[in-house]
Design a protein around this motif. Structure first.
Motif, PDB file in Angstrom:
ATOM      1  N   ILE A   1      35.077   8.065   7.264  1.00 14.76           N
ATOM      2  CA  ILE A   1      35.385   9.487   7.437  1.00 14.76           C
ATOM      3  C   ILE A   1      34.252  10.360   6.895  1.00 14.76           C
ATOM      4  N   ALA A   2      33.739  10.021   5.724  1.00 15.23           N
ATOM      5  CA  ALA A   2      32.651  10.813   5.143  1.00 15.23           C
ATOM      6  C   ALA A   2      31.386  10.733   5.994  1.00 15.23           C
ATOM      7  N   SER A   3      31.038   9.544   6.464  1.00 15.45           N
ATOM      8  CA  SER A   3      29.828   9.420   7.286  1.00 15.45           C
ATOM      9  C   SER A   3      30.013  10.118   8.628  1.00 15.45           C
ATOM     10  N   GLY A   4      31.228  10.123   9.170  1.00 18.21           N
ATOM     11  CA  GLY A   4      31.490  10.855  10.410  1.00 18.21           C
ATOM     12  C   GLY A   4      31.283  12.349  10.233  1.00 18.21           C
ATOM     13  N   ILE A   5      31.739  12.874   9.119  1.00 27.34           N
ATOM     14  CA  ILE A   5      31.524  14.301   8.828  1.00 27.34           C
ATOM     15  C   ILE A   5      30.036  14.588   8.649  1.00 27.34           C
ATOM     16  N   LEU A   6      29.329  13.669   7.984  1.00 29.56           N
ATOM     17  CA  LEU A   6      27.888  13.855   7.800  1.00 29.56           C
ATOM     18  C   LEU A   6      27.130  13.780   9.122  1.00 29.56           C
ATOM     19  N   VAL A   7      27.580  12.938  10.039  1.00 28.07           N
ATOM     20  CA  VAL A   7      26.951  12.875  11.365  1.00 28.07           C
ATOM     21  C   VAL A   7      27.119  14.215  12.074  1.00 28.07           C
ATOM     22  N   LEU A   8      28.313  14.792  12.007  1.00 28.53           N
ATOM     23  CA  LEU A   8      28.531  16.102  12.623  1.00 28.53           C
ATOM     24  C   LEU A   8      27.635  17.161  11.989  1.00 28.53           C
TER      25      LEU A   8
ATOM     26  N   GLU B   1      24.789  16.641  10.536  1.00 22.65           N
ATOM     27  CA  GLU B   1      23.416  16.323  10.929  1.00 22.65           C
ATOM     28  C   GLU B   1      23.106  16.843  12.330  1.00 22.65           C
ATOM     29  N   LEU B   2      24.101  16.834  13.190  1.00 25.83           N
ATOM     30  CA  LEU B   2      23.928  17.336  14.550  1.00 25.83           C
ATOM     31  C   LEU B   2      23.998  18.861  14.615  1.00 25.83           C
ATOM     32  N   GLY B   3      24.272  19.500  13.493  1.00 25.71           N
ATOM     33  CA  GLY B   3      24.302  20.957  13.449  1.00 25.71           C
ATOM     34  C   GLY B   3      25.649  21.566  13.758  1.00 25.71           C
TER      35      GLY B   3
ATOM     36  N   ASN C   1      31.811  25.827  15.504  1.00 25.11           N
ATOM     37  CA  ASN C   1      31.120  25.649  16.781  1.00 25.11           C
ATOM     38  C   ASN C   1      31.282  24.255  17.396  1.00 25.11           C
ATOM     39  N   LEU C   2      32.346  23.540  17.039  1.00 25.93           N
ATOM     40  CA  LEU C   2      32.623  22.252  17.667  1.00 25.93           C
ATOM     41  C   LEU C   2      33.200  22.466  19.061  1.00 25.93           C
ATOM     42  N   ASN C   3      32.785  21.630  20.007  1.00 30.40           N
ATOM     43  CA  ASN C   3      33.422  21.714  21.321  1.00 30.40           C
ATOM     44  C   ASN C   3      34.570  20.722  21.396  1.00 30.40           C
ATOM     45  N   GLY C   4      35.300  20.751  22.501  1.00 29.88           N
ATOM     46  CA  GLY C   4      36.516  19.951  22.635  1.00 29.88           C
ATOM     47  C   GLY C   4      36.302  18.459  22.521  1.00 29.88           C
ATOM     48  N   GLU C   5      35.187  17.957  23.059  1.00 31.31           N
ATOM     49  CA  GLU C   5      34.942  16.512  23.007  1.00 31.31           C
ATOM     50  C   GLU C   5      34.743  16.033  21.571  1.00 31.31           C
ATOM     51  N   TYR C   6      34.025  16.823  20.783  1.00 28.48           N
ATOM     52  CA  TYR C   6      33.814  16.439  19.386  1.00 28.48           C
ATOM     53  C   TYR C   6      35.122  16.506  18.597  1.00 28.48           C
ATOM     54  N   ILE C   7      35.928  17.518  18.878  1.00 27.19           N
ATOM     55  CA  ILE C   7      37.234  17.604  18.215  1.00 27.19           C
ATOM     56  C   ILE C   7      38.106  16.421  18.636  1.00 27.19           C
TER      57      ILE C   7
ATOM     58  N   PRO D   1      26.324  13.445  22.802  1.00 27.64           N
ATOM     59  CA  PRO D   1      24.996  13.507  22.184  1.00 27.64           C
ATOM     60  C   PRO D   1      25.098  13.166  20.693  1.00 27.64           C
ATOM     61  N   GLY D   2      24.131  12.438  20.207  1.00 25.67           N
ATOM     62  CA  GLY D   2      24.187  11.961  18.828  1.00 25.67           C
ATOM     63  C   GLY D   2      24.816  10.607  18.751  1.00 25.67           C
ATOM     64  N   GLY D   3      25.318  10.099  19.889  1.00 20.18           N
ATOM     65  CA  GLY D   3      25.915   8.770  19.933  1.00 20.18           C
ATOM     66  C   GLY D   3      24.851   7.696  19.950  1.00 20.18           C
ATOM     67  N   ILE D   4      25.275   6.478  20.108  1.00 16.04           N
ATOM     68  CA  ILE D   4      24.378   5.335  19.973  1.00 16.04           C
ATOM     69  C   ILE D   4      23.237   5.354  21.000  1.00 16.04           C
ATOM     70  N   PHE D   5      23.459   5.887  22.193  1.00 12.49           N
ATOM     71  CA  PHE D   5      22.406   5.893  23.209  1.00 12.49           C
ATOM     72  C   PHE D   5      21.613   7.197  23.222  1.00 12.49           C
ATOM     73  N   HIS D   6      21.964   8.133  22.350  1.00 12.63           N
ATOM     74  CA  HIS D   6      21.294   9.431  22.335  1.00 12.63           C
ATOM     75  C   HIS D   6      20.520   9.664  21.048  1.00 12.63           C
ATOM     76  N   MET D   7      20.280   8.625  20.276  1.00 12.83           N
ATOM     77  CA  MET D   7      19.616   8.806  18.985  1.00 12.83           C
ATOM     78  C   MET D   7      18.129   9.013  19.147  1.00 12.83           C
TER      79      MET D   7
END
Length: 122
Positions: free
Chosen positions: A46-53, A55-57, A62-68, A116-122
């Motif tokens: 959970i903490a690393s997921g929040i940090l990834v978000l 990191e992506l700014g 300003n989260l969109n529906g897919e990220y939510i 974006p920010g996923g495994i294939f978008h790094m």
């Protein structure tokens, strides 16, 4: 940070399947130890997921529906992992929680790959 998040998920899933197999074979003491370690990994996930978000700014405004959706599915996946193990520990049926877990896990992984920010978008 994405690598840490993915690594935490992989380790968490491995620990989950180890704990579930131990509960199934009625090795309660070792299963409980693995379960407690897995709970620590829930926090790391959970903490690393929040940090990834972050990191992506993204922030909550300003989260969109897919990220939510991915955030909610990730939390549901973690919750179902816990529910499956608790039901197995109490020797109660966990079939519904297994089904929800598998569906949530697959959807979470697919969204993680797509966004974006996923495994294939790094």
């Amino acid at each position: 940070m994405v690598h840490m998040h993915i690594t935490a998920w992989v380790v968490g899933l491995i620990l989950f399947f180890i704990a579930s197999s131990m509960y199934k074979s009625e090795k309660m003491k070792p299963a409980t130890i693995v379960h407690m370690i897995l709970r620590l990994f829930y926090l790391i996930i959970i903490a690393s997921g929040i940090l990834v978000l972050n990191e992506l700014g993204f922030n909550l405004s300003n989260l969109n529906g897919e990220y939510i959706g991915k955030l909610i599915l990730g939390l549901v996946t973690v919750a179902m992992m816990e529910m499956v193990l608790v039901k197995m520990k109490k020797e109660k049926p966990a079939k519904v929680f297994w089904i929800i877990f598998i569906i949530a896990l697959v959807l979470t992984i697919l969204l993680g790959i797509r966004l974006p920010g996923g495994i294939f978008h790094m």
